[in-house]
Design a protein around this motif. Structure first.
Motif, PDB file in Angstrom:
ATOM      1  N   LYS A  49       7.265  23.856  -7.805  1.00 36.51           N
ATOM      2  CA  LYS A  49       6.581  23.235  -9.030  1.00 36.51           C
ATOM      3  C   LYS A  49       5.168  22.538  -8.557  1.00 36.51           C
ATOM      4  O   LYS A  49       4.170  22.830  -9.312  1.00 36.51           O
ATOM      5  CB  LYS A  49       7.451  22.113  -9.233  1.00 36.51           C
ATOM      6  CG  LYS A  49       6.987  21.181 -10.411  1.00 36.51           C
ATOM      7  CD  LYS A  49       7.708  19.840 -10.671  1.00 36.51           C
ATOM      8  CE  LYS A  49       7.291  18.926 -11.839  1.00 36.51           C
ATOM      9  NZ  LYS A  49       8.276  17.853 -12.151  1.00 36.51           N
ATOM     10  N   ASN A  50       5.004  22.298  -7.350  1.00 39.63           N
ATOM     11  CA  ASN A  50       3.565  22.006  -7.004  1.00 39.63           C
ATOM     12  C   ASN A  50       2.500  23.080  -7.071  1.00 39.63           C
ATOM     13  O   ASN A  50       1.322  22.974  -7.345  1.00 39.63           O
ATOM     14  CB  ASN A  50       3.642  21.543  -5.525  1.00 39.63           C
ATOM     15  CG  ASN A  50       4.040  20.165  -5.209  1.00 39.63           C
ATOM     16  OD1 ASN A  50       3.911  19.520  -6.104  1.00 39.63           O
ATOM     17  ND2 ASN A  50       4.770  19.852  -4.142  1.00 39.63           N
ATOM     18  N   ALA A  51       3.109  24.312  -6.691  1.00 42.48           N
ATOM     19  CA  ALA A  51       2.127  25.543  -6.716  1.00 42.48           C
ATOM     20  C   ALA A  51       1.836  25.847  -8.266  1.00 42.48           C
ATOM     21  O   ALA A  51       0.772  25.974  -8.430  1.00 42.48           O
ATOM     22  CB  ALA A  51       2.971  26.740  -6.193  1.00 42.48           C
ATOM     23  N   ALA A  52       2.762  25.557  -9.102  1.00 37.85           N
ATOM     24  CA  ALA A  52       2.690  26.001 -10.568  1.00 37.85           C
ATOM     25  C   ALA A  52       1.546  24.851 -11.127  1.00 37.85           C
ATOM     26  O   ALA A  52       1.040  25.259 -12.131  1.00 37.85           O
ATOM     27  CB  ALA A  52       3.702  26.005 -11.130  1.00 37.85           C
ATOM     28  N   GLY A  53       1.485  23.908 -10.576  1.00 42.36           N
ATOM     29  CA  GLY A  53       0.526  22.620 -11.003  1.00 42.36           C
ATOM     30  C   GLY A  53      -0.785  23.157 -11.083  1.00 42.36           C
ATOM     31  O   GLY A  53      -1.542  22.352 -11.675  1.00 42.36           O
ATOM     32  N   TYR A  54      -1.224  23.813 -10.034  1.00 39.19           N
ATOM     33  CA  TYR A  54      -2.701  24.240 -10.004  1.00 39.19           C
ATOM     34  C   TYR A  54      -2.573  25.535 -11.134  1.00 39.19           C
ATOM     35  O   TYR A  54      -3.805  25.694 -11.767  1.00 39.19           O
ATOM     36  CB  TYR A  54      -2.961  25.064  -8.546  1.00 39.19           C
ATOM     37  CG  TYR A  54      -3.298  23.476  -7.638  1.00 39.19           C
ATOM     38  CD1 TYR A  54      -4.467  23.170  -7.812  1.00 39.19           C
ATOM     39  CD2 TYR A  54      -2.209  23.219  -7.075  1.00 39.19           C
ATOM     40  CE1 TYR A  54      -4.618  22.120  -6.786  1.00 39.19           C
ATOM     41  CE2 TYR A  54      -2.585  22.047  -6.259  1.00 39.19           C
ATOM     42  CZ  TYR A  54      -3.609  21.487  -6.258  1.00 39.19           C
ATOM     43  OH  TYR A  54      -4.046  20.465  -5.529  1.00 39.19           O
ATOM     44  N   SER A  55      -2.059  26.391 -11.281  1.00 38.19           N
ATOM     45  CA  SER A  55      -2.226  27.530 -12.151  1.00 38.19           C
ATOM     46  C   SER A  55      -0.864  28.581 -12.196  1.00 38.19           C
ATOM     47  O   SER A  55      -0.101  28.601 -11.218  1.00 38.19           O
ATOM     48  CB  SER A  55      -3.263  28.395 -12.058  1.00 38.19           C
ATOM     49  OG  SER A  55      -3.112  29.036 -10.916  1.00 38.19           O
ATOM     50  N   THR A  56      -0.461  29.134 -13.268  1.00 39.54           N
ATOM     51  CA  THR A  56       0.396  30.014 -13.119  1.00 39.54           C
ATOM     52  C   THR A  56       0.072  31.409 -11.892  1.00 39.54           C
ATOM     53  O   THR A  56       1.118  31.479 -11.329  1.00 39.54           O
ATOM     54  CB  THR A  56       0.481  30.836 -14.407  1.00 39.54           C
ATOM     55  OG1 THR A  56       0.772  29.873 -15.492  1.00 39.54           O
ATOM     56  CG2 THR A  56       1.200  32.143 -14.564  1.00 39.54           C
ATOM     57  N   ALA A  57      -0.939  31.658 -11.860  1.00 39.48           N
ATOM     58  CA  ALA A  57      -1.537  32.559 -10.758  1.00 39.48           C
ATOM     59  C   ALA A  57      -1.175  32.062  -9.429  1.00 39.48           C
ATOM     60  O   ALA A  57      -0.768  32.713  -8.560  1.00 39.48           O
ATOM     61  CB  ALA A  57      -3.034  33.108 -10.839  1.00 39.48           C
TER      62      ALA A  57
END
Length: 389
Positions: free
Chosen positions: A269-277
């Motif tokens: 979730k943390n990673a996705a918080g920046y962008s889908t990529a």
């Protein structure tokens, strides 16, 4: 006091060509209900390590750089996952320190060990996302010396041992001389790389370049407030679907199993918080040999000889395995291993196409921290006979 922080630079290590070759060993024979279970041959991990200590200034002006680091963590991990020496691949351990923050103990030089050397990438991500900023005194020499004293650098001459320190105050502040700390680093075969957050010439005049040169490290200057550019690709959605399937191959065990699985989801979730990529980049990391979870996942634990199935207590097993024989548990784990490997291979195949797409689209973008780090790592890795596939 302004700070800059340098995202941790994940690094590279390896070894002499012959030392890099993986070996095989037999897993101990497993017994269950008077039945001898089949011996399984596993690949023994290399004994060489990439050891990286990240020393991050967390004073007031470092918020933008922290965001840059969070956003680029998985891209850096992925670049390290491609490192090879001969036929082998190195292990990776990362340690994290913060310094220059008023919330930290003044008697200890406003320095805190956030995480000792660890190969748990979810823990590393969690601790990075937990960092907050506050004003303070930045003592570069002292935080370097503290990391040299506290961390287990070992004495394997084939390990690549790196310190990355980031900040924007003069490098020679504090009562511990950076020249003395550098001399101690050299004795331990540790290379110090410095990242000044600000003007290149100003970093030179405030001793950041000298601090790197003393151990033949790299000096870099970056704009910590640059926003990370994430490039979407036509393969992203399919990779993220595979990530959901990948998560279902983990088999929790022990007291911390459920907590660690929840942490895995949190870091997704943390990673996705920046962008889908960025979420895609994390998924690619999870499909690499650097993503290890033997402390809570039975698939990794059994493969790395962390547990013997017949010795596991019923209470430590997940619901789907309670009441099963050791043979049945073993079969279940092996099925999950095969399923995971297939999913990881699919992710890597798609990522190969994704990398080609991004390389063509990236001509007008420059993620300063990521590029500075990976370029430095690759150059220093030549000393240990590294190559990149």
């Amino acid at each position: 006091m302004k700070t800059s922080f340098k995202f941790f630079t994940l690094c590279a290590t390896l070894i002499g060509l012959t030392a890099c070759n993986a070996k095989t060993k037999k897993q101990p024979t497993l017994y269950a209900e008077n039945q001898v279970m089949e011996k399984v041959t596993h690949t023994e991990p290399n004994k060489q390590y990439i050891k990286v200590a990240l020393l991050l200034d967390t004073s007031n002006s470092m918020d933008g750089l922290i965001d840059q680091a969070k956003a680029q963590l998985w891209d850096i991990v992925n670049e390290l996952s491609y490192a090879k020496c001969g036929n082998g691949k190195p292990n990776l351990q990362i340690a994290l320190y913060e310094y220059g923050n008023d919330k930290l103990n003044a008697r200890e030089g406003y320095i805190k060990q956030v995480l000792a050397f660890s190969d748990d990438l979810d823990d590393i991500s969690k601790e990075l996302f937990s960092l907050t900023t506050n004003g303070g005194q930045e003592y570069c020499g002292q935080v370097i010396q503290t990391s040299l004293n506290q961390l287990d650098w070992e004495k394997n001459k084939d390990d690549l041992k790196l310190i990355f320190i980031a900040g924007n105050e003069p490098f020679n502040q504090g009562h511990v001389k950076y020249t003395d700390a550098s001399a101690n680093a050299k004795e331990k075969d540790v290379t110090i790389n410095t990242i000044f957050c600000g003007d290149y010439e100003q970093g030179i005049s405030t001793k950041w370049k000298t601090g790197a040169q003393l151990t033949s490290g790299d000096y870099m200057a970056i704009n910590q407030n640059n926003k990370t550019v994430h490039i979407a690709s036509p393969y992203d959605d399919e990779i993220l679907i595979l990530n959901k399937k990948l998560n279902k191959t983990y088999v929790v065990y022990g007291n911390q199993g459920k907590r660690k699985m929840a942490m895995q989801a949190e870091q997704d979730k943390n990673a996705a918080g920046y962008s889908t990529a960025n979420a895609v980049s994390r998924t690619v990391s999870k499909s690499s040999h650097l993503y290890k979870n033997k402390s809570w996942d039975l698939v990794d634990a059994e493969e790395q000889d962390e547990v013997v199935i017949s010795e596991l207590k019923e209470a430590s097993l997940p619901e789907e395995l309670k009441g099963k024989t050791a043979t049945e548990i073993k079969t279940y784990i092996e099925d999950k291993r095969i399923e995971r490997k297939d999913i990881q291979d699919q992710i890597q195949e798609l990522n190969t196409k994704r990398k080609v797409f991004i390389s063509k689209a990236k001509t007008t973008t420059d993620n300063g921290l990521e590029n500075a780090m990976t370029n430095a790592i690759k150059e220093q890795a030549k000393k240990k006979n590294y190559s990149w596939k």
